[in-house]
Enzyme design. Structure first.
Site, PDB file in Angstrom:
ATOM      1  CB  SER A  74      -8.159   1.461   5.982  1.00 26.04           C
ATOM      2  OG  SER A  74      -8.688   2.659   6.288  1.00 26.04           O
TER       3      SER A  74
ATOM      4  CB  SER B 255      -7.816   3.997   2.955  1.00 25.04           C
ATOM      5  OG  SER B 255      -7.147   3.234   3.971  1.00 25.04           O
TER       6      SER B 255
ATOM      7  CE  LYS C 172      -3.803   2.041   2.786  1.00 27.04           C
ATOM      8  NZ  LYS C 172      -4.525   2.130   3.998  1.00 27.04           N
TER       9      LYS C 172
END
Lengths: 490, 476
Positions: free
Chosen positions: A177, A153, A78
């Site tokens: 997330s 996210s 990420k």
């Protein structure tokens, strides 16, 4: 061996025993990314060095070196994680061209364990969002249904993993997330106990809530990855000194004697029928496997969402102050407009660099911390946070693991909620209290909606009781009605 | 101190730079000599993802300072973020301590014009320094070497009443931190920075006047001058019927005045909150006890001991304890010499004079205390005269040689053999028959002439006491 669907363990064993080279594995997944990611937009930056890294690994294996438990396993990281020499933008224009000179501790540990970094994965800007729509790089699509969001996210990580563009990914979880996108994309996502995993080198959103974790295809892969990334780090004062258990080796699906708590507050209406059904199926399965079901209650969790937003926004307003255009990242153009006042310099730079959602939270947080409001908002939120944690600790006296939905409904359509921040925030209703209490939590796939969208089950355990949580997930995984089902896009 | 019926109320904040090898939250070096931005890392420039980890040595130094200032040490203190934007503040916030500082409720006692004064220490808290902006016309360059330098901010109560007290207070704090060896006290390099809060009120008025802060004063003389100016300025304003504006002012040493930097209207809302990246700083009783045991004897106690145990006058004791190294020097000298007052005299007059002339500090003295002590012992034993000692001292200063070696090499040994002196005396008397007659006829003042002549003939080496005695006998 079918590399696409191979587990992390299988790939690492095959590479280590030279059944397949790390180079072949890397090439296989690079091809998948090349051909499929156009549809998904899950990757933001590819690692040009991936093949070379794989070759270097093969060379070491050829020399008989032991290269770690994740040898040759292709990973996607990420964008929140700093990666040495690889662009790390946190999904924001303000870090558009930022190339960190160092690796986050977790990335360094994964590299030391032998992973090959395939690239960086899309996310909501500074992890603020539940749909991946706030990213500066554009939205990521859900591989199960391309007009749906992958969640957020860590949406890029979830989509890339679900589409099998990599064998493992890393996400971060501040209010859900990891768990929510894992649920939306039908993968396993774990948020460890706060303090289990170093935050050093992870771009901070809300420091007291952020925790990194694996987003992978199986419970065992999750446990194995956790073993590599967990543990004390002298660069992060908030990490625990506790030793890291051998979770992956200790996994057991035997549910006899296991007490599963069902939280009263979660079951009171408002749930999508398919989600409701999935939760009921999971409870039935666990019962059949010998688990005892008990009702528990965390009444204060009613306030989890507002408390979460007050604390997260407050910390974020401070954490994001460093993006001022002075030292790195985006700086507004001042050729035709001189920055006579420093405020002009900051205002223009930050005004251009941050997206709408980030600005909204910075303003909310700045307000909460302002003198005269601090006690009423930030301080009060902290008090409620402690009450929530205490209630959880009470609940865990009655049960080993709490089972609940991850979200009220499966993945929604892109654009459906972006203009309605409050509805978007309520999306995190089942996940945020875990972060507020610092507890470990995870999502494991257990259902499909009538529209063929994945639905996960959330499991939460007491502090540092990851093993119990992983065991229940392991049991559910074995009994899962959606086992072996994959998104049509791949 | 009275100013036209007004009274000054002064409080001082002193930023003490702790002399640790590395910064407060990172392993970056704190060396002053480093090139621009050389002492930085992702942590001290606040790169995304970087986190602070507190430096144990900085905590130790802070606790020791707190203990020396008589403070209570909090067993659990909290680092907070002070949020504001400035280009030399890398993270957009400064890590400091706010409502739960490490040290609280202390005091410090010193003398001003012979009068003892006690000033309370409200608190002393740990914080990190910011970088340094260098302004060049239309652009600014920033050096982050200072960013993350550990500071202990010592905050006094509003107990100071005069510029002289203020300067002496600041000197005392400097003296203490230098004794503790936690700060080099170098004002030019910014190791010690003073902010003074000054207000005035009618004498006897229980309420405080509006205070004005004078920031970053870098010498004790300027502390005194700036406060002096500010008191006069404020009294003038009050007498004119003007309102004092709460503001921050700076001292202009060239124009001898303070000037406004910013008023309270543009004051920041710092939005303090506990730094979530750092757990509360916990201090155990054992740590405190250990640091307490490690504390050196502090200047006031040491001066008192010098007066009581060494029977030194107050003046000597005060001068000798201004600096730890000087006091150590004196004590070592006295131990070797086994003579307190003589050691004090030699250190205070000869050593300090030579150091001043050579612009050196006591650490750089070419004469070691042991050598000086040996020399003093030689005087006491009559091996050399006080006069010869001056020559020996000079030679020691120049060459650093041992006193015994110098005396031997230069043949400076005192003649204490009565027969040898007798011989010289007889020679002198024989050569000055006229003067002998004068003396014997009653002109006793000539005696001094004989002494001088004998000393000269012996090249100053004759034991003066013996010379006196033998002369007396021979002249009878």
């Amino acid at each position: 061996m079918d590399l696409t669907f191979a587990s992390i363990t299988d790939i690492a064993e095959a590479v280590q025993s030279k059944k397949v080279s790390a180079k072949e594995v890397t090439e296989h997944f690079a091809k998948r990314i090349d051909s499929l990611d156009e549809k998904l937009n899950s990757f933001t930056t590819r690692n040009d060095q991936a093949l070379k890294d794989a070759e270097a690994l093969d060379a070491r294996i050829a020399k008989g070196e032991h290269v770690g438990p994740l040898a040759g396993v292709p990973f996607g990281i990420k964008e929140m994680f700093c990666t040495k020499g690889l662009k790390t933008t946190a999904g924001s224009k303000i870090l558009e061209n930022f190339i960190p000179p160092y690796d986050a501790t977790v990335v360094a540990r994964l590299k030391a364990a032998g992973i090959v970094v395939m690239g960086k994965l899309n996310q909501d800007e500074f992890a603020m969002g539940s749909s991946n729509e706030t990213s500066f790089h554009g939205p990521t699509k859900n591989p199960w249904k391309l007009d749906c969001v992958p969640g957020g996210s860590s949406g890029g990580s979830a989509a890339a993993q679900a589409a099998r563009l990599v064998a493992g990914t890393l996400g971060t979880d501040t209010g859900g997330s990891i768990r929510q996108p894992a649920s939306f994309c039908g993968i396993v996502g774990v948020k460890p106990t706060y303090g289990r995993v170093s935050r050093y080198g992870i771009i901070a959103y809300a420091s007291s809530l952020d925790q990194a974790g694996p987003m992978v295809s199986s419970v065992k892969d999750a446990a194995l990855t956790m073993e590599v990334i967990s543990g004390f780090d002298s660069f992060d004062s908030t990490t625990t000194q506790r030793s890291v258990p051998a979770w992956s080796k200790n996994l057991k699906a035997d549910m006899k004697g296991m007490k599963i708590g069902l939280m009263k507050e979660y079951m009171t209406g408002g749930l999508h029928a398919d989600v409701q059904k999935t939760v009921e199926n999971a409870v039935d399965s666990l019962k059949k496997m010998g688990a005892e079901i008990v009702e528990v209650s965390v009444p204060m969790s009613e306030f989890a969402v507002p408390v979460y937003y007050l604390i997260a926004a407050s910390e974020a307003s401070s954490n994001l102050a460093r993006y001022d255009g002075v030292k790195y990242g985006h700086r507004a153009e001042f050729k035709n407009l001189s920055a006579v006042e420093l405020e002009t310099f900051y205002g223009k730079t930050r005004g251009e660099g941050f997206g709408k959602e980030v600005k909204r939270r910075i303003m909310l947080g700045t307000y909460c911390l302002s003198s005269g409001y601090y006690d009423a908002y930030y301080n009060k939120a902290g008090q409620v946070r402690r009450l929530i944690m205490n209630e959880y600790l009470e609940a865990f006296k009655k049960c080993d693991v709490i089972l609940s939905p991850v979200t009220t409904a499966p993945a929604f359509k892109i654009g459906e909620r972006i203009s309605d921040p409050l509805t978007m925030y309520l999306n995190d209703i089942f996940t945020t209290s875990t972060n507020l209490a610092g507890l470990p939590g995870m999502s494991v796939p257990f259902g499909l909606s009538q529209e063929n969208l994945p639905i996960g089950i959330q499991l939460t355990a007491s502090h540092f009781e990851e093993q119990k949580m992983l065991d229940v997930a392991f049991a559910l995984e074995g009994a899962s009605p959606v086992k072996g089902k994959n998104p049509h896009v791949i | 101190m009275s100013y036209r019926g007004y009274e000054a109320v002064i409080g001082i904040e002193i930023h003490v730079q702790l002399s640790t090898q590395s910064k407060i939250f990172s392993a970056d070096s704190t060396s002053f000599e480093a090139g621009d931005n050389e002492n930085t890392s992702p942590i001290s420039v606040g790169m995304p993802g970087s986190l602070p980890v507190v430096n144990k040595k900085a905590v130790e130094y802070s606790i020791k300072t707190g203990l020396a200032l008589g403070c209570d040490i909090r067993r659990k203190s909290v680092f907070a973020r002070k949020n504001y934007f400035y280009p030399d503040l890398p993270k957009g916030y400064q890590i400091s301590q706010y409502d739960q500082p490490l040290c609280e409720n202390g005091s410090v006692t010193f003398k001003v014009d012979g009068v003892e004064k006690t000033v309370s220490i409200t608190r002393a808290h740990m914080e990190e320094d910011a970088g340094k902006s260098n302004h060049h016309g239309d652009y600014t360059l920033i050096n982050y070497n200072r960013a993350g330098i550990p500071l202990l901010e010592v905050v006094s109560g509003p107990d100071i009443r005069s510029p002289a007290e203020a300067a002496e207070y600041a000197r005392t704090i400097r003296q203490i931190v230098r004794y503790l060896d936690v700060c080099d006290g170098n004002l030019e390099e910014g190791s010690l920075r003073c902010d003074c809060n000054v207000s005035v009120r009618k004498k006897g008025d229980p309420n405080f006047g509006t205070k004005v802060e004078i920031k970053n004063i870098n010498s004790f003389r300027f502390v005194e001058k700036a406060i002096e100016f500010e008191i006069e300025r404020q009294i003038d304003a009050v007498e004119r019927g003007d309102k004092i504006i709460q503001e921050t002012r700076l001292w202009d040493p060239d124009k001898n005045r303070t000037f406004s930097m910013r008023t309270k209207e543009d004051a920041q809302d710092y939005r303090y909150f506990p730094d979530p990246d750092l757990l509360p700083l916990t201090v155990s009783d054992a740590m405190i006890e250990q640091y307490r045991r490690e504390l050196p004897e502090l200047p006031i106690a040491r001066a008192k001991r010098f007066q009581e145990e060494h029977a030194l006058p107050e003046y000597d004791a005060t001068v000798l304890t201004t600096e730890k190294d000087l006091a150590d020097f004196y004590e070592e000298t006295a131990k070797e010499a086994n003579n307190f007052k003589a050691s004090s005299n030699w250190v205070m007059t000869e050593i300090l004079r030579e150091l001043k002339e050579a612009n050196k500090s006591i650490k750089d003295s070419p004469i070691r205390p042991k050598q000086l002590g040996q020399m003093i012992a030689m005087i006491d034993k009559g091996a050399i005269s006080g006069k010869i000692a001056k020559t020996v001292f000079q030679e020691m200063w120049q060459t650093g040689k041992e006193p015994a070696v110098i005396v031997k090499e230069k043949g400076l040994v005192q003649i204490s053999d009565p027969s040898a002196i007798e011989k010289i005396v007889e020679e002198v008397l024989a050569a000055n028959g006229k003067n002998v007659e004068e003396y014997r006829s009653g002109k006793k003042a000539v005696f001094g002439f004989f002494v001088g002549a004998v000393m000269k003939a012996s090249k100053g080496q004759a034991n003066p006491e013996l010379v006196n005695k033998i002369l007396q006998e021979k002249l009878k």
